[in-house]
Design an enzyme around this catalytic site. Structure first.
Site: not given
Length: 251
Positions: A24, A41, A135
């Site tokens: 956020d 962004h 991962l």
């Protein structure tokens, strides 16, 4: 499907097995710099790269990032279009890097409102990295925790199940193949879960920071993990039932 118990008390000092993050603050980061929201962004994608790299180096097994919620379709159309294009371009340019680093990519969400091109690109990216055993990076896009639970229950109804258990729901959730998150992080100062992994976060340790996502780096991640290490994870037990080295207040 993941077979390990998510209620096993982890050893102290180990990295969280699964970290889930609400990223956020991109828009506010840009606004503070008198830039358009889309600039935030773009910078947020750099933060994603750094956190993925850090998790891989620390030995974190699963990293799940909340990129776009079912509610985010309510944002201005220009921003939504930019985010979809950014997702498409990230898949185009980042997947080979992930693959070369033995990282598996998975995308969690409904995909019903994605373009055919984006859906096809997601399928190709998941297939390309499917055999990697490092991962596991999951991007939650067009995802909502309530949607996830309803979708699982509807599967059970379609199967003709008359009596539903927690285990049955868990096995049909979008992330049934992964352990539940040990650590949940939200950047940007808000202290809400915002419909993210509602079922799976039941026993997660929650960590909130005022840092905006583009400013969240490896040092910030290590700070969150350090906070996690200070928590006493009991899963319904008492402190006295834990091994002494795992107790927060040792005698």
């Amino acid at each position: 499907m993941f077979s390990g118990s998510s209620k096993t008390v982890p050893e102290g000092g180990e990295p969280p097995r699964h970290i889930a993050i609400i990223m956020d603050g991109n828009g506010r980061w840009a606004k503070k710099r008198f830039l358009p929201r889309v600039a935030g962004h773009k910078r947020g994608l750099d933060a994603v790269r750094e956190v993925v790299k850090a998790c891989k180096e620390m030995g974190v097994g699963y990293l799940t990032l909340f990129a776009f919620s079912t509610e985010n379709w309510r944002r201005p159309q220009e921003e939504v279009s930019f985010l979809m294009d950014l997702f498409l371009r990230a898949l185009e340019h980042e997947v080979s890097k992930l693959h070369n680093n033995n990282i598996r990519l998975k995308v969690l969400g409904s995909r019903e409102r994605f373009s055919a091109e984006l859906s096809e690109r997601i399928d190709r990216a998941e297939a390309k990295t499917a055999s990697n055993d490092g991962l596991v990076l999951t991007i939650a896009a067009d995802y909502g925790g309530r949607w996830d639970i309803v979708h699982a229950v509807n599967q059970l109804i379609a199967e003709g199940q008359a009596s539903i258990t927690e285990a049955m729901v868990t096995e049909r959730l979008g992330m049934a193949w992964a352990p539940e998150p040990d650590l949940f992080i939200r950047t940007g100062g808000e202290q809400r879960i915002s419909n993210f992994l509602l079922w799976q976060l039941a026993y997660s340790e929650l960590y909130f920071t005022d840092l905006l996502w583009p400013d969240f780096d490896q040092a910030a991640l290590q700070g969150a993990i350090h906070s996690y290490w200070q928590r006493e994870r009991r899963f319904g037990r008492t402190s006295e039932q834990l091994p002494e080295h795992l107790r927060r207040d040792k005698p």
